[in-house]
Design an enzyme around this catalytic site. Structure first.
Site, PDB file in Angstrom:
ATOM      1  N   CYS A  19       3.962  -5.373  -2.933  1.00 53.36           N
ATOM      2  CA  CYS A  19       3.013  -4.757  -4.105  1.00 53.36           C
ATOM      3  C   CYS A  19       2.161  -5.664  -4.702  1.00 53.36           C
ATOM      4  CB  CYS A  19       4.108  -4.207  -5.056  1.00 53.36           C
ATOM      5  SG  CYS A  19       3.455  -2.944  -5.953  1.00 53.36           S
ATOM      6  N   HIS A  23       8.729  -0.913  -2.221  1.00 57.21           N
ATOM      7  CA  HIS A  23       9.751  -1.718  -3.030  1.00 57.21           C
ATOM      8  C   HIS A  23      11.177  -1.227  -2.391  1.00 57.21           C
ATOM      9  CE1 HIS A  23       7.490  -3.638  -6.233  1.00 57.21           C
ATOM     10  NE2 HIS A  23       6.663  -2.476  -6.433  1.00 57.21           N
TER      11      HIS A  23
END
Length: 485
Positions: free
Chosen positions: A332, A428
């Protein structure tokens, strides 16, 4: 509908874990149970079934309750972006920012949103287990409170107060809380729980009795230090540890502790691997040269954390690691930092700015107001995975660049360098996949257990439930919880 709320004498006393364990214990008794936290402050978040986001702890508690995570379980989420500013998420959606100057005024206006979620949630179960935030003893924050007694009194929910004996002073913290809160707030408390005890319980019998005598509250249990807790994801960054001495034969994975680190539970599956030593590197400490893999984690303020990384000299360490042929994984915000530039034209993270990344991936990132939220599944490193996306901004790969993952909907995610040494992804949770984790660890000389980390968490929840049935007066808590039915 029954309800009980666990509040704490302070932060990190174990409320989140006790709520999770209680949810699983009650679910195992055949009750329909749901978790609830009126207001949370955390950069560890999870995607919900209704397409929003809630605190990671509430997602774990939902799993413990055998329920799908829903935005009503955590109606107000504050995600710190800077020292005095937090992104405000209400009912799972971004609703601007809160600063120290307007926090108190704005907070009281959120109580109707909290009660709206509360009313919906309580109609869908037999019992709700509520978690407070911080401590009701913070009487300077009592006016306009929606996280502790402000909610408990508005919703009529009885409270059990949790104290942490491991940090010392548990008698004073419980008795002191009784002394400083108002009589009206104290009337909401039905009892207390002493958590994280080590040693012979008989040695604390007099202390336990003293708390009951001085507060007038009953005790609901003396909970020992429970091994299962270490296998559960943690929400608070205060639990992150610095690098420990590495056992012979284990490979080292290093992760810099960025000021705005987010969703660091991505690393839990690596921490659980027998052949891996996970080192969380504190500021002021260089990234270890012997690391086989450096993971750059998620961040709530990518540009600010990129500047912090340079100030620490970690960028030099990472580039040197790359020159030595070491592996790098960015997740991310970490993926954004691996690219060439990070552009924030709208000032999403503060002032409008443009920052250079590490330049290890040929990608450019532009931050935007739109937050991408959703579950994903696909293939990476030739292995299947499931995870979720949660980011503001997009990263554009150079033409012909190789994506890190191919998602089931055909969309490509992230990027992997031509030599396969540098990888970036917006996904994630993908390291929970045993086969994918094995494929990654093989690249740094470790075998990997191949265990699905979700099974590890599930087993820990069952163990925690069994322990609480033994050490906590759950029947007593249920009696109290049914007072308001």
């Amino acid at each position: 509908m029954a309800a009980v709320m666990l509040q704490g004498t302070g932060s990190d006393v174990g409320k989140s874990v006790l709520v999770a364990g209680l949810c699983r214990a009650l679910a195992n008794r055949g009750l329909r149970v749901l978790p609830f936290k009126p207001q949370n402050m955390s950069n560890n978040a999870a995607v919900t079934v209704d397409g929003g986001e809630i605190g990671r702890a509430q997602a774990l508690q939902a799993l413990a309750a055998r329920a799908e995570p829903h935005t009503d379980m955590n109606p107000v989420l504050l995600k710190p972006q800077a020292d005095r500013t937090s992104q405000l998420v209400v009912h799972g959606r971004v609703r601007g920012t809160l600063g120290s100057s307007n926090f108190r005024e704005q907070r009281r206006r959120l109580l109707p949103d909290v009660l709206q979620s509360w009313k919906r949630l309580r109609g869908r179960c037999d019992i709700v287990v509520v978690e407070g935030a911080g401590s009701p003893a913070e009487i300077n924050l009592r006016e306009g409170d929606i996280a502790n007694m402000g909610f408990a009194r508005a919703a009529g929910v009885p409270v059990a107060l949790v104290g942490d004996i491991d940090r010392g002073g548990v008698i004073a913290s419980l008795v002191g809380t009784r002394a400083v809160i108002s009589p009206e707030d104290a009337a909401m408390v039905r009892g207390f729980i002493v958590n994280k005890f080590r040693g012979d319980p008989a040695l604390f019998a007099d202390g336990y009795a003293a708390i009951e005598e001085r507060t007038g509250w009953r005790g609901f249990g003396l909970i020992p230090w429970l091994p299962a807790v270490a296998r559960l994801p943690s929400e608070d960054a205060v639990v992150l540890e610095q690098h420990r001495a590495r056992d012979r034969g284990r490979v080292l994975v290093a992760c810099p502790m960025l000021p705005r680190i987010a969703n660091f539970d991505d690393l839990d599956p690596l921490k659980a691997e027998p052949e891996v030593e996970l080192a969380m590197i504190a500021p002021g400490t260089p990234l270890p040269a012997e690391a086989g893999l450096i993971v750059i984690p998620g961040s709530k303020a990518t540009i600010a954390d990129m500047a912090f990384m340079r100030a620490q000299g970690w960028d030099i360490d990472i580039l040197a690691h790359h020159r030595r042929g070491g592996m790098i994984l960015g997740i991310c915000g970490g993926y954004q930092m691996l690219g060439r530039t990070i552009h924030d034209p709208l000032g999403i993270e503060g002032l409008s700015s443009l920052a250079d990344g590490l330049g290890l991936l040929d990608a450019e990132t532009v931050l935007s107001e739109h937050k991408v939220l959703g579950t994903v599944s696909g293939t990476a490193l030739d292995q299947p995975f499931q995870g979720y996306e949660m980011h503001m901004g997009t990263s554009r790969r150079a033409e012909g660049a190789r994506p890190f993952a191919v998602l089931e909907n055909g969309r490509c995610d992230g990027m992997i360098s031509a030599d396969g040494k540098v990888m970036g992804t917006y996904c994630h949770g993908l390291l929970a996949s045993g086969p994918l984790r094995q494929a990654l660890l093989r690249r740094i000389g470790a075998r990997g257990s191949g265990t699905d980390h979700r099974h590890v968490v599930e087993t820990a929840l069952e163990e925690l439930s069994t322990d609480l049935e033994r050490f906590m007066d759950i029947d007593g808590l249920l009696t109290v919880a049914r007072e308001n039915t």
